[in-house]
Design a protein around this motif. Structure first.
Motif, short mmCIF file in Angstrom:
data_model
loop_
_atom_site.label_atom_id
_atom_site.label_comp_id
_atom_site.label_asym_id
_atom_site.label_seq_id
_atom_site.Cartn_x
_atom_site.Cartn_y
_atom_site.Cartn_z
N VAL A 174 0.90 -1.22 -0.05
CA VAL A 174 -0.11 0.00 -0.11
C VAL A 174 0.98 1.20 0.05
N SER A 175 0.56 2.04 -0.94
CA SER A 175 1.52 3.37 -1.19
C SER A 175 0.99 4.32 0.01
N PRO A 176 1.54 5.43 0.36
CA PRO A 176 1.06 6.64 1.31
C PRO A 176 -0.27 7.14 0.71
N ILE A 177 -0.59 7.34 -0.55
CA ILE A 177 -1.92 7.49 -0.95
C ILE A 177 -2.88 6.55 -0.64
N GLY A 178 -2.45 5.40 -0.78
CA GLY A 178 -3.43 4.32 -0.44
C GLY A 178 -3.73 3.99 1.07
N TRP A 179 -2.69 4.54 1.73
CA TRP A 179 -2.85 4.47 3.33
C TRP A 179 -3.89 5.74 3.77
N ALA A 180 -3.67 6.71 2.91
CA ALA A 180 -4.70 7.85 3.23
C ALA A 180 -6.11 7.49 2.92
N VAL A 181 -6.30 7.01 1.59
CA VAL A 181 -7.59 6.75 1.14
C VAL A 181 -8.21 5.55 2.15
N LEU A 182 -7.49 4.50 2.40
CA LEU A 182 -7.93 3.62 3.31
C LEU A 182 -8.33 4.07 4.61
N GLY A 183 -7.72 4.99 5.33
CA GLY A 183 -7.86 5.68 6.64
C GLY A 183 -9.43 6.35 6.42
N VAL A 184 -9.52 7.16 5.31
CA VAL A 184 -10.52 7.76 5.31
C VAL A 184 -11.91 7.16 5.03
N LEU A 195 -18.26 3.74 0.34
CA LEU A 195 -18.05 3.11 -0.86
C LEU A 195 -17.28 3.38 -1.85
N VAL A 196 -17.44 4.54 -2.34
CA VAL A 196 -16.70 5.41 -3.35
C VAL A 196 -14.99 5.14 -3.25
N LEU A 197 -14.77 5.20 -2.14
CA LEU A 197 -13.51 5.17 -1.72
C LEU A 197 -12.92 3.58 -1.51
N THR A 198 -13.70 2.72 -1.11
CA THR A 198 -13.42 1.25 -1.00
C THR A 198 -13.26 0.76 -2.56
N VAL A 199 -14.09 1.10 -3.54
CA VAL A 199 -13.96 0.23 -4.71
C VAL A 199 -12.62 0.62 -5.39
N PRO A 200 -12.15 1.73 -5.35
CA PRO A 200 -10.67 1.88 -5.94
C PRO A 200 -9.70 1.00 -5.15
N LEU A 201 -9.84 0.82 -3.69
CA LEU A 201 -9.10 -0.05 -3.54
C LEU A 201 -9.00 -1.34 -3.63
N VAL A 202 -10.25 -1.83 -3.94
CA VAL A 202 -10.47 -3.45 -4.31
C VAL A 202 -9.91 -3.47 -5.66
N ILE A 203 -10.32 -2.58 -6.54
CA ILE A 203 -9.78 -2.58 -8.04
C ILE A 203 -8.20 -2.64 -7.76
N ALA A 204 -7.50 -1.65 -6.97
CA ALA A 204 -6.15 -1.90 -6.73
C ALA A 204 -5.63 -2.98 -6.38
N ALA A 205 -6.31 -3.63 -5.41
CA ALA A 205 -6.08 -4.92 -4.81
C ALA A 205 -5.78 -5.96 -6.04
#
Length: 457
Positions: free
Chosen positions: A80-90, A111-121
């Motif tokens: 997880v990148s620093p940007i990813g950790w910020a998105v995950l925290g929010v 939900l809007v923030l979770t979808v990009p995290l799932v796609i990134a995974a």
């Protein structure tokens, strides 16, 4: 008597045996309850009271946890990148607040923030088993030439590997190229060229395969090939016979010491018992009627010293120091090619002179230093390392003063040819003298043969 039959516990003999046993135990110290052997002094009796048992178990647990963190947890968290950790925290905060407070807007945001995290995974999932080879055509090049190499990526498995990106670190920069989809046993080759504008030791590699998502929320990289060192040698010029004539001496440098065998003839003298008969001058002997032998003058083989000043205060910039390094390397290389004895050094380091490659490697690693040492220490080191030198070349910067040059020259042995090459970027070649020290000003490396020809006049 049956040996399995126990003795009565209340007999006089049994009581006496128990008393004797208790007396023996008191005299020998406490015993180990598990065996019967005497326990060490100071040991604490009882199960689980050994002071070494608990630390050993704790150390094992800590070792297992550290291994688990190093092999399993940290690689996953590092994806997880620093940007990813910020998105995950929010996203976590929005889910928590939205579900607890029943706020629909927060749930939608989560939900809007979770979808990009799932796609990134999904982008970083999977494993690529590459076989990567990093091959440099040459590990040593000269400034201004390109270092050519290749990276070969192979698929040693029996399954298809999806496209990925390969990163190759070259010094502080990073080169990237795409690897297409590889079928089983298929290879892909990429050629690269490293421009060499300055003298340096570049680290080429490692080679990493990278998977990341378009938003750079997650990044997974695997190192496949180790780094290699690339030496960028300083640029040198070849000195012609006229330029290096002041170093040429077929018979060496004559001295005032006389010898019975050498190549510099001095005079004839009377034969003394013990003289070599091969040195008898028979014509003179026949004419004078007594044995006459040749007397020779001892000579020294040409020994060139190249002393490079690396003090930062003596140079006006990096380019001027590069000129000085190239000039010193050129003289050293010429001396080495002419198979003369060479001593090359700075105040803080000595260059290896046994072979050409390590000599240039040492010149490649030189850097400007900060310090208070003056040029007199450079001259003193020359006198200490090569007291029988025939020529000493002092390569200095534009800010080296005449007083400092004179101080360095006074440290040199008498009779040595002393030359100071003063490197001034863009200056014209000119010659001057400070006492017995010849000083030539050098403005460009291509003018070095002309400058040395001026010394040889």
């Amino acid at each position: 008597m049956n040996v399995d039959t126990s003795l009565p516990q209340d007999t006089a003999d049994a009581k006496a045996a128990r008393r004797e046993s208790r007396r023996r135990r008191r005299s020998s110290g406490p015993t180990d309850p598990r065996g019967g052997a005497p326990a060490p002094q100071g040991a604490v009796q009882g199960d689980g009271e050994n002071p070494e048992a608990e630390p050993t178990g704790a150390a094992r647990i800590r070792s297992r946890l550290a291994r688990l963190w190093r092999r399993r947890i940290r690689p996953v968290l590092g994806v997880v990148s620093p940007i990813g950790w910020a998105v995950l925290g929010v996203a976590v905060a929005a889910w928590t607040a939205g579900l607890l407070l029943h706020v629909t807007e927060l749930n939608v945001l989560a939900l809007v923030l979770t979808v990009p995290l799932v796609i990134a995974a999904a982008f970083v999932l999977g494993r690529a088993n590459y076989r990567v080879t990093l091959d440099l055509q040459s590990h040593r090049v000269v400034v201004g030439t390109r270092a050519v190499g290749r990276v070969e990526v192979a698929n040693p498995t029996q399954r298809l590997i999806l496209p990925s990106r390969i990163e190759l670190a070259v010094g502080a920069a990073t080169a990237q190229f795409l690897v297409p989809r590889l079928a089983p046993e298929q290879t892909h080759e990429e050629l690269f060229a490293v421009p060499t504008r300055r003298r340096a030791v570049l680290v080429v590699g490692p080679v990493r395969s990278v998977r990341d998502d378009p938003l750079s929320l997650m990044r997974r990289q695997v190192t496949w090939a180790r780094s290699q060192e690339l030496y960028v040698h300083p640029r040198t010029v070849r000195l012609d016979e006229a330029a290096s004539g002041f170093l040429r001496d077929l018979e060496g440098t004559p001295s005032s010491d006389l010898s019975s065998s050498d190549i510099a003839f001095h005079a004839l003298r009377d034969y003394v018992p013990g003289d070599d008969r091969r040195h008898v001058h028979w014509r003179t002997t026949a004419r004078t009627g007594k044995l006459m032998v040749r007397q020779f003058e001892e000579t020294r083989r040409s020994h060139v010293v190249v002393a490079l000043d690396d003090l930062r205060d003596h140079y006006s910039g990096e380019d001027e120091f590069e000129l000085a390094v190239s000039a010193a390397a050129s003289i050293s290389a010429q001396t080495f090619r002419e198979e003369k004895e060479l001593t090359a050094f700075t105040v803080t380091a000595n260059q290896r002179t046994a072979a050409y490659r390590p000599l240039m490697d040492d010149y490649t690693e030189l850097e400007l230093r900060a310090g208070r040492q003056g040029l007199h220490e450079l001259g003193q080191k020359a006198a200490d390392l090569a007291p029988n030198a025939s020529a000493v070349m002092l390569v200095v910067g534009a800010h080296a003063t005449a007083r400092e040059l004179n101080a360095a020259a006074t440290q040199l042995p008498l009779g040595v040819l002393a030359v100071a090459i003063r490197c001034v970027d863009g200056a014209e070649v000119r010659r001057s003298a400070i006492g017995g020290l010849d000083v030539v000003t050098l403005g460009a490396l291509d003018d070095l043969p002309k400058a040395l020809r001026a010394v040889g006049r």
